[in-house]
Design an enzyme around this catalytic site. Structure first.
Site, mmCIF file in Angstrom:
data_model
loop_
_atom_site.group_PDB
_atom_site.id
_atom_site.type_symbol
_atom_site.label_atom_id
_atom_site.label_comp_id
_atom_site.label_asym_id
_atom_site.label_seq_id
_atom_site.Cartn_x
_atom_site.Cartn_y
_atom_site.Cartn_z
ATOM 1 N N LYS A 159 0.851 -1.187 0.000
ATOM 2 C CA LYS A 159 0.000 0.000 0.000
ATOM 3 C C LYS A 159 0.887 1.237 0.000
ATOM 4 C CE LYS A 159 -4.216 -1.795 0.232
ATOM 5 N NZ LYS A 159 -5.212 -1.576 -0.846
ATOM 6 N N ASP A 183 -0.403 -0.308 -4.542
ATOM 7 C CA ASP A 183 -1.779 0.182 -4.612
ATOM 8 C C ASP A 183 -1.844 1.511 -3.870
ATOM 9 O OD1 ASP A 183 -4.472 0.640 -4.687
ATOM 10 O OD2 ASP A 183 -5.054 -1.246 -3.713
ATOM 11 N N GLU A 209 -1.791 -0.048 -8.903
ATOM 12 C CA GLU A 209 -3.250 -0.052 -8.797
ATOM 13 C C GLU A 209 -3.738 1.341 -8.398
ATOM 14 O OE1 GLU A 209 -6.166 -2.651 -6.173
ATOM 15 O OE2 GLU A 209 -4.312 -3.693 -6.535
ATOM 16 N N ASP A 234 -9.016 0.246 -9.997
ATOM 17 C CA ASP A 234 -9.797 -0.458 -8.982
ATOM 18 C C ASP A 234 -11.009 0.407 -8.603
ATOM 19 O OD1 ASP A 234 -10.881 -1.713 -6.795
ATOM 20 O OD2 ASP A 234 -9.060 -1.765 -5.599
ATOM 21 N N LYS A 256 -14.113 -6.367 -7.625
ATOM 22 C CA LYS A 256 -14.348 -6.772 -6.232
ATOM 23 C C LYS A 256 -15.836 -7.057 -6.111
ATOM 24 C CE LYS A 256 -10.815 -4.162 -3.789
ATOM 25 N NZ LYS A 256 -10.574 -2.722 -3.592
#
Ligand code: MG
Length: 341
Positions: A159, A183, A209, A234, A256
């Site tokens: 992250k 991400d 991402e 995303d 997702k």
């Protein structure tokens, strides 16, 4: 008249082993909703709602949404197309609430037919890509410890999206030479994202991402043009209808279940992304193995997998698909193939 399936649910509180921090905030306690559909013979289908406040949901809104579904619940699990359409018409949004019922219907259909979902879909479980394991934002010494703790996982997702990105990535690289994906959860401006590309290349990052905010399509396209590293949308891609507008601005999209609202919509997203020559990834929320397993069943169709949500938990109340060592093992029991631990 046939009797509708009976819907019941339970709110479960789960905790992560470490407080989990992304560019938008931090938490270690999550309220998930375990949904059960029972048919006239007492057979049960299960699903899980993993609401995210980013998409306007909480466990309370899920419970309220489920309470509105009574009038549109079908009599059996097989008319999935109509059942999902009726839930969408009734609830509009509430994707995590809808997908919990969608998963429960698929689970019940598989149990009725005596086959696991991947088999009903005609998939080969051996084709599932390896899953990455996520390292949340943290101080360098904690990051190094988390990376060592993640030793069994061959791919790490880091992250980023804060002023500390360089320290974060260098801490990771001090202790591992594994493939890294990052991400930013929309935490960068396009200018910041482009300024970080040389560092990301130096660190050997293989995928980025959601570098910029979900609504910043021009920024996403600019980062994509400037980057040699593939860019995946995303937060900018919730349902299949979002995909045509992203083609040309990204290399891939991430599905997702808590965004797209149904298993059939997830399959549509895969088809639409393929038609636009985009790679397809699946991600997850912090969820139990019940939620993870619903997504794991279609991983043989994908290029990239990040289904570590249950692996991040201190205690997982369910047993289903596993991602031990990054390798996805799909259940062979009928339906989702999930049991209570
Ligand atoms: Mg993401």
């Amino acid at each position: 008249m046939s009797v509708a399936l009976k819907l019941s649910f339970e709110v479960l509180e789960v905790r992560t082993r470490h407080p989990f921090t992304i560019a938008r905030g931090t938490s270690d306690a999550y309220r998930r909703v375990w949904v059960r559909l029972t048919d006239a013979d007492g057979a049960e289908g299960w699903g899980e709602a993993d609401p995210s406040s980013y998409y306007g949901e909480t466990a309370d809104t899920v419970v309220a949404a489920l309470g509105r579904l009574g009038p549109v619940l079908p009599a059996g699990p097989f008319d999935l197309e109509n059942a999902e359409a009726a839930m969408l018409r009734t609830l509009g949004g509430n994707p995590s609430a809808r997908v919990a019922v969608s998963a429960a219907l698929h689970d019940l259909a598989g149990k009725r037919l005596g086959a696991p979902l991947w088999k009903l879909w005609g998939l080969d479980p051996a084709r599932a890509p390896l899953s990455s394991f996520t390292i949340g934002l943290d101080a360098p010494e904690i990051v190094r410890a988390k990376v060592r703790e993640a030793a069994p996982y061959p791919i790490l997702k880091i992250k980023v999206g804060t002023p500390d990105d360089e320290a974060m990535l260098r801490a990771v690289r001090e202790v591992t030479d594994k493939p890294l994906r990052v991400d930013a959860n929309g935490g960068w401006s396009a200018k910041q994202a482009m300024a970080r590309l040389p560092l990301l290349e130096e660190m050997g990052v293989e995928l980025v991402e959601q570098p910029v905010a979900a609504g910043d399509l021009a920024g996403l396209a600019a980062v994509h043009r400037a980057s040699r590293i593939p860019i995946v949308a995303d937060e900018a891609c919730q349902v299949a209808a979002d995909i045509p507008g992203l083609a040309g601005a990204v290399d891939g999209i991430s599905i997702k279940l808590a965004k797209c609202g149904s298993l059939r919509e997830a399959l549509r997203m895969i088809a639409v992304a393929r038609a636009h020559h985009l790679s397809v990834m699946v991600g997850c929320m912090i969820e139990t193995s019940l939620g993870i397993t619903a997504a794991a069943h279609f991983t043989p169709l994908l290029d990239l997998v990040d289904l570590d949500g249950a692996a991040l938990l201190a205690h997982d109340p369910f047993v289903g698909a596993s991602i031990d060592g990054g390798r996805i093992t799909l259940p062979t029991a009928p339906g989702l193939g999930v049991t209570r631990r």
